[in-house]
Design a protein around this motif. Sequence first.
Motif, PDB file in Angstrom:
ATOM      1  N   TYR A   3      10.925   2.922   9.109  1.00  0.00           N
ATOM      2  CA  TYR A   3      10.945   2.807  10.566  1.00  0.00           C
ATOM      3  C   TYR A   3       9.538   2.987  11.125  1.00  0.00           C
ATOM      4  N   GLY A   4       9.367   2.606  12.370  1.00  0.00           N
ATOM      5  CA  GLY A   4       8.045   2.672  12.999  1.00  0.00           C
ATOM      6  C   GLY A   4       7.410   1.292  13.056  1.00  0.00           C
ATOM      7  N   LYS A   5       6.216   1.227  13.599  1.00  0.00           N
ATOM      8  CA  LYS A   5       5.548  -0.063  13.790  1.00  0.00           C
ATOM      9  C   LYS A   5       5.025  -0.657  12.486  1.00  0.00           C
ATOM     10  N   ALA A   6       4.552   0.177  11.584  1.00  0.00           N
ATOM     11  CA  ALA A   6       4.008  -0.318  10.320  1.00  0.00           C
ATOM     12  C   ALA A   6       5.153  -0.623   9.362  1.00  0.00           C
ATOM     13  N   LYS A   7       5.131  -1.795   8.767  1.00  0.00           N
ATOM     14  CA  LYS A   7       6.193  -2.229   7.874  1.00  0.00           C
ATOM     15  C   LYS A   7       5.619  -2.537   6.494  1.00  0.00           C
ATOM     16  N   PRO A   8       6.470  -2.507   5.446  1.00  0.00           N
ATOM     17  CA  PRO A   8       5.956  -2.689   4.084  1.00  0.00           C
ATOM     18  C   PRO A   8       5.398  -4.074   3.804  1.00  0.00           C
ATOM     19  N   LEU A   9       5.790  -5.085   4.585  1.00  0.00           N
ATOM     20  CA  LEU A   9       5.217  -6.419   4.420  1.00  0.00           C
ATOM     21  C   LEU A   9       4.165  -6.714   5.474  1.00  0.00           C
ATOM     22  N   ARG A  10       3.936  -5.761   6.354  1.00  0.00           N
ATOM     23  CA  ARG A  10       2.950  -5.943   7.418  1.00  0.00           C
ATOM     24  C   ARG A  10       2.180  -4.639   7.592  1.00  0.00           C
ATOM     25  N   SER A  11       1.049  -4.729   8.236  1.00  0.00           N
ATOM     26  CA  SER A  11       0.252  -3.534   8.516  1.00  0.00           C
ATOM     27  C   SER A  11       0.159  -2.618   7.302  1.00  0.00           C
ATOM     28  N   PHE A  12       0.086  -3.227   6.116  1.00  0.00           N
ATOM     29  CA  PHE A  12       0.133  -2.414   4.898  1.00  0.00           C
ATOM     30  C   PHE A  12      -1.069  -1.490   4.788  1.00  0.00           C
ATOM     31  N   TYR A  13      -2.156  -1.809   5.447  1.00  0.00           N
ATOM     32  CA  TYR A  13      -3.341  -0.967   5.335  1.00  0.00           C
ATOM     33  C   TYR A  13      -3.070   0.418   5.907  1.00  0.00           C
ATOM     34  N   ASP A  14      -2.142   0.508   6.877  1.00  0.00           N
ATOM     35  CA  ASP A  14      -1.787   1.801   7.445  1.00  0.00           C
ATOM     36  C   ASP A  14      -1.059   2.678   6.436  1.00  0.00           C
ATOM     37  N   TYR A  15      -0.542   2.097   5.381  1.00  0.00           N
ATOM     38  CA  TYR A  15       0.310   2.833   4.459  1.00  0.00           C
ATOM     39  C   TYR A  15      -0.431   3.447   3.275  1.00  0.00           C
ATOM     40  N   VAL A  16      -1.636   3.032   2.999  1.00  0.00           N
ATOM     41  CA  VAL A  16      -2.210   3.365   1.699  1.00  0.00           C
ATOM     42  C   VAL A  16      -2.999   4.669   1.677  1.00  0.00           C
ATOM     43  N   SER A  17      -3.042   5.391   2.770  1.00  0.00           N
ATOM     44  CA  SER A  17      -3.806   6.638   2.795  1.00  0.00           C
ATOM     45  C   SER A  17      -3.045   7.794   2.157  1.00  0.00           C
ATOM     46  N   ASP A  18      -1.787   7.604   1.861  1.00  0.00           N
ATOM     47  CA  ASP A  18      -0.944   8.673   1.343  1.00  0.00           C
ATOM     48  C   ASP A  18      -0.318   8.214   0.029  1.00  0.00           C
ATOM     49  N   ASP A  19      -0.480   9.022  -1.017  1.00  0.00           N
ATOM     50  CA  ASP A  19       0.013   8.629  -2.342  1.00  0.00           C
ATOM     51  C   ASP A  19       1.517   8.400  -2.345  1.00  0.00           C
ATOM     52  N   LYS A  20       2.253   9.266  -1.676  1.00  0.00           N
ATOM     53  CA  LYS A  20       3.712   9.156  -1.682  1.00  0.00           C
ATOM     54  C   LYS A  20       4.161   7.894  -0.961  1.00  0.00           C
ATOM     55  N   ILE A  21       3.582   7.631   0.202  1.00  0.00           N
ATOM     56  CA  ILE A  21       3.944   6.429   0.949  1.00  0.00           C
ATOM     57  C   ILE A  21       3.542   5.189   0.174  1.00  0.00           C
ATOM     58  N   ARG A  22       2.385   5.264  -0.483  1.00  0.00           N
ATOM     59  CA  ARG A  22       1.941   4.130  -1.307  1.00  0.00           C
ATOM     60  C   ARG A  22       2.965   3.839  -2.406  1.00  0.00           C
ATOM     61  N   GLU A  23       3.539   4.888  -2.950  1.00  0.00           N
ATOM     62  CA  GLU A  23       4.563   4.719  -3.987  1.00  0.00           C
ATOM     63  C   GLU A  23       5.786   3.992  -3.425  1.00  0.00           C
ATOM     64  N   PHE A  24       6.205   4.364  -2.218  1.00  0.00           N
ATOM     65  CA  PHE A  24       7.362   3.719  -1.602  1.00  0.00           C
ATOM     66  C   PHE A  24       7.074   2.247  -1.282  1.00  0.00           C
ATOM     67  N   VAL A  25       5.880   1.974  -0.764  1.00  0.00           N
ATOM     68  CA  VAL A  25       5.518   0.599  -0.429  1.00  0.00           C
ATOM     69  C   VAL A  25       5.449  -0.248  -1.693  1.00  0.00           C
ATOM     70  N   ARG A  26       4.903   0.336  -2.748  1.00  0.00           N
ATOM     71  CA  ARG A  26       4.817  -0.383  -4.019  1.00  0.00           C
ATOM     72  C   ARG A  26       6.223  -0.732  -4.529  1.00  0.00           C
ATOM     73  N   LEU A  27       7.173   0.206  -4.357  1.00  0.00           N
ATOM     74  CA  LEU A  27       8.545  -0.053  -4.778  1.00  0.00           C
ATOM     75  C   LEU A  27       9.150  -1.187  -3.950  1.00  0.00           C
ATOM     76  N   TYR A  28       8.906  -1.165  -2.646  1.00  0.00           N
ATOM     77  CA  TYR A  28       9.441  -2.233  -1.793  1.00  0.00           C
ATOM     78  C   TYR A  28       8.902  -3.587  -2.229  1.00  0.00           C
ATOM     79  N   ARG A  29       7.616  -3.636  -2.477  1.00  0.00           N
ATOM     80  CA  ARG A  29       7.006  -4.916  -2.862  1.00  0.00           C
ATOM     81  C   ARG A  29       7.490  -5.365  -4.243  1.00  0.00           C
ATOM     82  N   LYS A  30       7.810  -4.421  -5.092  1.00  0.00           N
ATOM     83  CA  LYS A  30       8.385  -4.770  -6.396  1.00  0.00           C
ATOM     84  C   LYS A  30       9.725  -5.487  -6.190  1.00  0.00           C
ATOM     85  N   TYR A  31      10.569  -4.929  -5.326  1.00  0.00           N
ATOM     86  CA  TYR A  31      11.838  -5.583  -5.000  1.00  0.00           C
ATOM     87  C   TYR A  31      11.592  -6.947  -4.353  1.00  0.00           C
TER      88      TYR A  31
END
Length: 721
Positions: free
Chosen positions: A471-499
């Motif tokens: 949820y929120g403005k940043a999405k796993p297929l968009r605004s991905f640069y906002d997601y990579v500052s945190d290892d845990k969030i990066r892990e979740f985004v990586r999982l989404y992109r794997k799917y």
Amino acid sequence: MVKISVIVLANGNENGLNKCVDSVLKQSYKDYELIVMCRQQNDELINKFQNNSQVKIHIDETKNINILRKEAIEQAKGEYFTFIDPRDFLIDESALEKLINLSSEKKSNLIISSYMLLKQGRFLYKNVDTEIISYNRFRAFQLSENEFRSLDGALIKRNLFEKINDYNSPSQLLLTSLAEGAQNILYAGLNAYVYVEENNEDRNEELIWGKGNEFHFSNTYSIVEKNRIEQYKPNIPSAIEVALCIDDNVMDYMETLIYSIYKNTSSYVNVNIIYKKLSDESLDKLVWIDGKMSTVNVRPVQISEELHKPMEKISLGHDRGNLPISSYYRIFLADILPDVDRIIYLDADTLLTGDLTELWRTDLEGNFLAACLDERAYMKKVFSVLNPRRREYFNSGVLVFDLCLFRKYKTINDFLDFLVDTADLYELGDQDALNLYFLDAVKLLDSSWNYGVPSYKEYDQINNINLLHFYGKAKPLRSFYDYVSDDKIREFVRLYRKYYHEAAELTEYKNSNSKISIIITAHSADDDFFKSLERLSYQMYPNKEIIILDATEDNKLRDKIKPIVNNLQYIEYYNCNGRDVAEVKKFAVSRSTGDHLYFLDSPNYIDKNFILGELNEIMVKNEADMVTTTMMIYHPSENSLTGYGTDDKEIDVSSESIEDLQSRYLGNDYNMLTGHLFDKKLFNNLEELNFADEKQLMAKILARAGKKMRKNSYYWVEVRN
């Protein structure tokens, strides 16, 4: 004239009592009586007004304020009552006159007057439009406004009190009972009543919640209690029903979400796609997905005009969050799907990682719905409409509905009226409204079924995550640069992109087996480059690689891009390190693994997220060697876009000469690499190609190309500083 009884309930020793009384005596409206009920002796007050027939002072040290209020009401002679706290005062000498005039003009027997706050020597007032409000709206205002939790400042007609059996209720509950029987409740923006807070005092009237005090917006909680007594047990079908409420803006998430359901769920699933309007492209894709997943039935369900029309009332300037109308479809599922008795609703930005069967079989215990707590509501800095019961506030991104109960008790129409009345008062649209309307009628689920990625630090003791919610403005297929500052969030985004990529491989939607290599040249490390890269990254076409050529003069881009490259496996990065950019671009072409090539120079960017897929489709359909698009020009200094005119047609330009192509079309479409999708075979014998002179290079490419197609649409933007 109409008599007003002004009632002051005091301990008798308040610092502001004399000022309070004086502000009443100065009123221009003279047909009033002032009744001061004190719990202790105040000789100064008695001596001051003993000869004033309009002022009645009663002292009784044995009774509490509620009893004194009851006695004041019983002895009052006025047709209207108003109460003033002894710490407060009327700043406007015509306050009573204005209230009486409004009562007559608006035919209102209950007026709530906006407070002006006096705090630390400063007057703070509200910009409130004077308006007739519904009872639902009155209740919603009680969540945030002190004047709706107190009798003080209100003008109340005597006959409303005649309907009240118990005057001993707290002020908030008494006012609520009065409002329930009122005709034309008026919220008046007079700012005539001054609400005084001294010495960092916090006088906010605490909101009274919970069963027994009648603070509910509907009767759903009493229905749930009845269901439990009667041991209501709904039938749960073996096939799972899921609802996804969408428009074209979220189509790029559908394939991944549906695939995650298919991959992890052991039961057969009917996925109901609820929509009002979808493009032919989106509908075709849903049909395609349906044919690729054997245990999932994808069923598009278009909302009828008859059902959609009532929903439009919500968006007519009422929704403060400007949510898309599709976000409200979930509350109408009982009508949209009349043959479905139970359903799981999922937001488009969710990813299932557990077996949905477990959630489907959840015992709702007689409740209308089940949901997970919203972890953001636990944090004090985040506003919640359920303060102080914030720990019961749920997130509406994952819901299990008992649609039978919605139909049996005709809940939807009543809820719609409530939502239309109050939507502009909420931060989070229908999520806030659902929390209020179904208070004490919701089964709370384990938070593993709605694990909010941005708030993951707030979760405790969740070992097995069943569903991720971005949820929120940043999405796993968009605004991905906002997601990579945190290892845990990066892990979740990586999982989404794997799917995401697994889904693309399974469906192979519309010739997506042809891989596209995108070569983007970065000339700066500023936000413009990341905007260009982001637009490429969230292209719906899945089978792609992005090759970044870093032509910047320092290492700023390298440091910024490193976590993105580590996170997204389809991105390659090359640093020019002072070498000729044209030679590095030639090297990148040689290293690319795609069947097609697409070039882009930042800060230029692609305009829409379906472009690569559409260009690939045109190329395959026409057996073309290249497809060209038209650009728009953006002038940042003027914040303006200009174009050369388009008609969105697909045109075969194979017969036109190279000279005509490079001179005829405005915007130099055929003089640069950007804006075309090329068959990579056109770049064979790289040693013969000079990337330093793009016009000459394009002439050679055009000479090599056989079938040349042109999509006459604005599909990319050139930024001219």
